[in-house]
Design a protein around this motif. Structure first.
Motif, PDB file in Angstrom:
ATOM      1  N   LEU A  52       0.822  -1.208   0.000  1.00  0.00           N
ATOM      2  CA  LEU A  52       0.000   0.000   0.000  1.00  0.00           C
ATOM      3  C   LEU A  52       0.858   1.261   0.000  1.00  0.00           C
ATOM      4  CD1 LEU A  52      -2.905  -1.105   2.384  1.00  0.00           C
ATOM      5  CD2 LEU A  52      -2.894  -1.003  -0.112  1.00  0.00           C
ATOM      6  N   GLU A  53       2.009   1.210   0.662  1.00  0.00           N
ATOM      7  CA  GLU A  53       2.950   2.342   0.602  1.00  0.00           C
ATOM      8  C   GLU A  53       3.386   2.573  -0.847  1.00  0.00           C
ATOM      9  OE1 GLU A  53       4.890   4.307   2.752  1.00  0.00           O
ATOM     10  OE2 GLU A  53       4.148   3.682   4.715  1.00  0.00           O
ATOM     11  N   SER A  54       3.806   1.508  -1.499  1.00  0.00           N
ATOM     12  CA  SER A  54       4.316   1.607  -2.859  1.00  0.00           C
ATOM     13  C   SER A  54       3.222   2.072  -3.818  1.00  0.00           C
ATOM     14  CB  SER A  54       4.886   0.262  -3.308  1.00  0.00           C
ATOM     15  OG  SER A  54       5.403   0.334  -4.614  1.00  0.00           O
ATOM     16  N   PHE A  55       2.027   1.505  -3.685  1.00  0.00           N
ATOM     17  CA  PHE A  55       0.941   1.860  -4.588  1.00  0.00           C
ATOM     18  C   PHE A  55       0.502   3.312  -4.403  1.00  0.00           C
ATOM     19  CE2 PHE A  55      -3.697   2.147  -5.398  1.00  0.00           C
ATOM     20  CZ  PHE A  55      -3.671   1.947  -6.770  1.00  0.00           C
ATOM     21  N   ASN A  56       0.405   3.766  -3.174  1.00  0.00           N
ATOM     22  CA  ASN A  56      -0.100   5.108  -2.909  1.00  0.00           C
ATOM     23  C   ASN A  56       0.914   6.209  -3.136  1.00  0.00           C
ATOM     24  OD1 ASN A  56      -3.032   5.334  -1.524  1.00  0.00           O
ATOM     25  ND2 ASN A  56      -2.142   3.319  -1.099  1.00  0.00           N
ATOM     26  N   PHE A  57       2.188   5.932  -2.860  1.00  0.00           N
ATOM     27  CA  PHE A  57       3.170   7.004  -2.856  1.00  0.00           C
ATOM     28  C   PHE A  57       4.250   6.885  -3.938  1.00  0.00           C
ATOM     29  CE2 PHE A  57       1.939   6.376   1.734  1.00  0.00           C
ATOM     30  CZ  PHE A  57       0.987   7.385   1.737  1.00  0.00           C
ATOM     31  N   HIS A  58       4.391   5.695  -4.537  1.00  0.00           N
ATOM     32  CA  HIS A  58       5.460   5.503  -5.522  1.00  0.00           C
ATOM     33  C   HIS A  58       4.983   4.664  -6.707  1.00  0.00           C
ATOM     34  CE1 HIS A  58       7.999   6.946  -2.258  1.00  0.00           C
ATOM     35  NE2 HIS A  58       7.539   5.979  -1.493  1.00  0.00           N
ATOM     36  N   TRP A  59       3.700   4.810  -7.083  1.00  0.00           N
ATOM     37  CA  TRP A  59       3.143   3.910  -8.093  1.00  0.00           C
ATOM     38  C   TRP A  59       3.843   4.034  -9.437  1.00  0.00           C
ATOM     39  CZ3 TRP A  59       1.172   6.197 -12.424  1.00  0.00           C
ATOM     40  CH2 TRP A  59       0.822   7.547 -12.338  1.00  0.00           C
ATOM     41  N   GLN A  60       4.466   5.197  -9.702  1.00  0.00           N
ATOM     42  CA  GLN A  60       5.095   5.396 -11.010  1.00  0.00           C
ATOM     43  C   GLN A  60       6.298   4.486 -11.237  1.00  0.00           C
ATOM     44  OE1 GLN A  60       4.533   7.830  -8.731  1.00  0.00           O
ATOM     45  NE2 GLN A  60       3.848   9.724  -9.711  1.00  0.00           N
ATOM     46  N   ASP A  61       6.894   3.959 -10.160  1.00  0.00           N
ATOM     47  CA  ASP A  61       8.102   3.132 -10.338  1.00  0.00           C
ATOM     48  C   ASP A  61       7.776   1.659 -10.598  1.00  0.00           C
ATOM     49  OD1 ASP A  61       7.476   1.999  -7.866  1.00  0.00           O
ATOM     50  OD2 ASP A  61       9.064   3.066  -6.779  1.00  0.00           O
ATOM     51  N   TRP A  62       6.494   1.314 -10.662  1.00  0.00           N
ATOM     52  CA  TRP A  62       6.023  -0.028 -11.012  1.00  0.00           C
ATOM     53  C   TRP A  62       6.274  -1.087  -9.933  1.00  0.00           C
ATOM     54  CZ3 TRP A  62       3.601   0.140 -15.774  1.00  0.00           C
ATOM     55  CH2 TRP A  62       4.006   1.130 -16.669  1.00  0.00           C
ATOM     56  N   GLU A  63       6.973  -0.773  -8.861  1.00  0.00           N
ATOM     57  CA  GLU A  63       7.429  -1.813  -7.928  1.00  0.00           C
ATOM     58  C   GLU A  63       6.292  -2.529  -7.212  1.00  0.00           C
ATOM     59  OE1 GLU A  63      10.510  -0.715  -5.250  1.00  0.00           O
ATOM     60  OE2 GLU A  63      11.886  -0.078  -6.846  1.00  0.00           O
ATOM     61  N   TYR A  64       5.197  -1.823  -6.927  1.00  0.00           N
ATOM     62  CA  TYR A  64       4.103  -2.497  -6.222  1.00  0.00           C
ATOM     63  C   TYR A  64       3.576  -3.680  -7.022  1.00  0.00           C
ATOM     64  CZ  TYR A  64       0.262  -0.789  -9.182  1.00  0.00           C
ATOM     65  OH  TYR A  64      -0.594  -0.569 -10.228  1.00  0.00           O
ATOM     66  N   ARG A  65       3.731  -3.640  -8.340  1.00  0.00           N
ATOM     67  CA  ARG A  65       3.216  -4.707  -9.193  1.00  0.00           C
ATOM     68  C   ARG A  65       3.966  -6.029  -8.986  1.00  0.00           C
ATOM     69  NH1 ARG A  65       0.082  -2.240 -13.382  1.00  0.00           N
ATOM     70  NH2 ARG A  65       0.304   0.036 -13.392  1.00  0.00           N
ATOM     71  N   ASP A  66       5.177  -5.929  -8.460  1.00  0.00           N
ATOM     72  CA  ASP A  66       6.005  -7.117  -8.229  1.00  0.00           C
ATOM     73  C   ASP A  66       6.020  -7.539  -6.767  1.00  0.00           C
ATOM     74  OD1 ASP A  66       6.938  -7.782 -10.839  1.00  0.00           O
ATOM     75  OD2 ASP A  66       8.290  -6.070 -10.789  1.00  0.00           O
ATOM     76  N   ILE A  67       4.964  -7.215  -6.023  1.00  0.00           N
ATOM     77  CA  ILE A  67       4.909  -7.578  -4.616  1.00  0.00           C
ATOM     78  C   ILE A  67       4.885  -9.098  -4.428  1.00  0.00           C
ATOM     79  CG2 ILE A  67       2.392  -7.548  -4.428  1.00  0.00           C
ATOM     80  CD1 ILE A  67       4.845  -6.129  -1.800  1.00  0.00           C
ATOM     81  N   VAL A  68       4.464  -9.826  -5.460  1.00  0.00           N
ATOM     82  CA  VAL A  68       4.529 -11.298  -5.468  1.00  0.00           C
ATOM     83  C   VAL A  68       5.332 -11.723  -6.686  1.00  0.00           C
ATOM     84  CG1 VAL A  68       2.319 -11.571  -4.266  1.00  0.00           C
ATOM     85  CG2 VAL A  68       2.358 -11.525  -6.767  1.00  0.00           C
ATOM     86  N   ASP A  69       5.781 -12.973  -6.680  1.00  0.00           N
ATOM     87  CA  ASP A  69       6.459 -13.517  -7.859  1.00  0.00           C
ATOM     88  C   ASP A  69       5.434 -13.658  -8.981  1.00  0.00           C
ATOM     89  OD1 ASP A  69       8.883 -13.716  -6.531  1.00  0.00           O
ATOM     90  OD2 ASP A  69       8.455 -15.737  -5.803  1.00  0.00           O
ATOM     91  N   VAL A  70       5.730 -13.075 -10.127  1.00  0.00           N
ATOM     92  CA  VAL A  70       4.740 -13.043 -11.209  1.00  0.00           C
ATOM     93  C   VAL A  70       5.171 -13.932 -12.367  1.00  0.00           C
ATOM     94  CG1 VAL A  70       3.979 -10.738 -10.582  1.00  0.00           C
ATOM     95  CG2 VAL A  70       5.779 -10.989 -12.284  1.00  0.00           C
ATOM     96  N   GLN A  71       4.182 -14.425 -13.098  1.00  0.00           N
ATOM     97  CA  GLN A  71       4.436 -15.271 -14.265  1.00  0.00           C
ATOM     98  C   GLN A  71       4.696 -14.445 -15.517  1.00  0.00           C
ATOM     99  OE1 GLN A  71       1.437 -18.233 -14.906  1.00  0.00           O
ATOM    100  NE2 GLN A  71       1.618 -19.115 -12.858  1.00  0.00           N
ATOM    101  N   GLU A  72       4.174 -13.216 -15.537  1.00  0.00           N
ATOM    102  CA  GLU A  72       4.308 -12.395 -16.734  1.00  0.00           C
ATOM    103  C   GLU A  72       4.162 -10.925 -16.350  1.00  0.00           C
ATOM    104  OE1 GLU A  72       2.362 -12.130 -21.242  1.00  0.00           O
ATOM    105  OE2 GLU A  72       1.480 -13.444 -19.715  1.00  0.00           O
ATOM    106  N   ARG A  73       4.942 -10.062 -16.984  1.00  0.00           N
ATOM    107  CA  ARG A  73       4.867  -8.618 -16.768  1.00  0.00           C
ATOM    108  C   ARG A  73       4.527  -7.926 -18.085  1.00  0.00           C
ATOM    109  NH1 ARG A  73       9.372 -10.309 -13.920  1.00  0.00           N
ATOM    110  NH2 ARG A  73       9.380  -9.799 -11.691  1.00  0.00           N
TER     111      ARG A  73
END
Length: 243
Positions: free
Chosen positions: A190-211
């Motif tokens: 929630l920190e990453s999504f609310n305050f730093h969403w432009q850096d894309w990092e919140y999207r990788d909070i879990v191991d993902v199969q595809e980006r």
């Protein structure tokens, strides 16, 4: 096991990079205040439609090539609308209402709270402030975000399909997968999504199969007013910021 209707929807949309998840309208209405309720039977069948990372290559880029000589207001939304309109034509004998994630009511409320719909359908877990113990944010407004168990934050909720005349009182509800399980990771999300969403990092909070591909990231990182130019198209663009 998918019903023939659900299989037909999947057969149409999956090759284009979309996923669909069934729900009853009552599941959605049951967790919201009356002002946000959908005006259908509680047992009415609906489907949440998500776009996965592959939608950009499988649906969006081919759509833009086909539309190159036409004036396109909002490329991504127009692409989704185009394909869901084709889908609607596959069911001429069924009443089908398509509610897009960006639609607003006259009172300026959203027609659909897309993240809530995704959560109750089991598509993606909607992490909110209430899911965090002893949160550190004080008086700050903190927005929630959905995380998909396979794609993390690399997806978007595009629409809800409602079949008002198909009642499914015995549809079994499947809870979304809670893939951000610790309090620390939920705070970080929630920190990453609310305050730093432009850096894309919140999207990788879990191991993902595809980006998203680098091309896709560049497209969405480009200011909406410049996206048509990026695509080599002329005209005005008033594209919404969701992706």
């Amino acid at each position: 096991m998918a019903t023939p209707l659900e299989q037909a929807i999947r057969d149409s949309l999956a090759p284009l990079g979309f996923e669909v998840y069934p729900l009853k309208v009552g599941w959605y209405n049951g967790v919201l205040q009356p002002g946000f309720h959908l005006p259908y039977s509680e047992d009415a069948l609906a489907y949440v439609v998500l776009s996965t990372p592959s939608m950009f290559e499988k649906a969006f880029k081919p759509f833009m090539k086909q539309q190159r000589l036409q004036r396109v207001r909002d490329p991504v939304d127009e692409c989704v609308s185009y394909h869901l309109s084709l889908l609607k034509g596959n069911f001429p004998d069924q009443k089908l209402d398509v509610i897009y994630d960006y639609e607003m009511l006259p009172n300026r409320r959203p027609r659909i709270l897309a993240q809530t719909a995704a959560h109750v359908s089991g598509a993606a877990y909607y992490y909110q402030r209430k899911d965090v113990q002893k949160d550190p944010w004080g008086e700050k407004k903190i927005y929630g975000v959905c995380i998909h168990p396979e794609f993390g934050g690399w997806f978007a909720i595009r629409a809800v399909l409602v079949f008002p005349d198909i009642l499914v009182p015995f549809l079994e509800q499947r809870p979304p997968i809670d893939c951000v399980t610790t309090n620390e990771k939920r705070i970080a999300l929630l920190e990453s999504f609310n305050f730093h969403w432009q850096d894309w990092e919140y999207r990788d909070i879990v191991d993902v199969q595809e980006r998203y591909s680098e091309e896709q990231k560049t497209y969405f990182a480009t200011p909406p007013s410049e996206r048509l130019k990026l695509l080599g198209l002329d005209g005005e663009l008033t594209e919404s910021s969701h992706y």
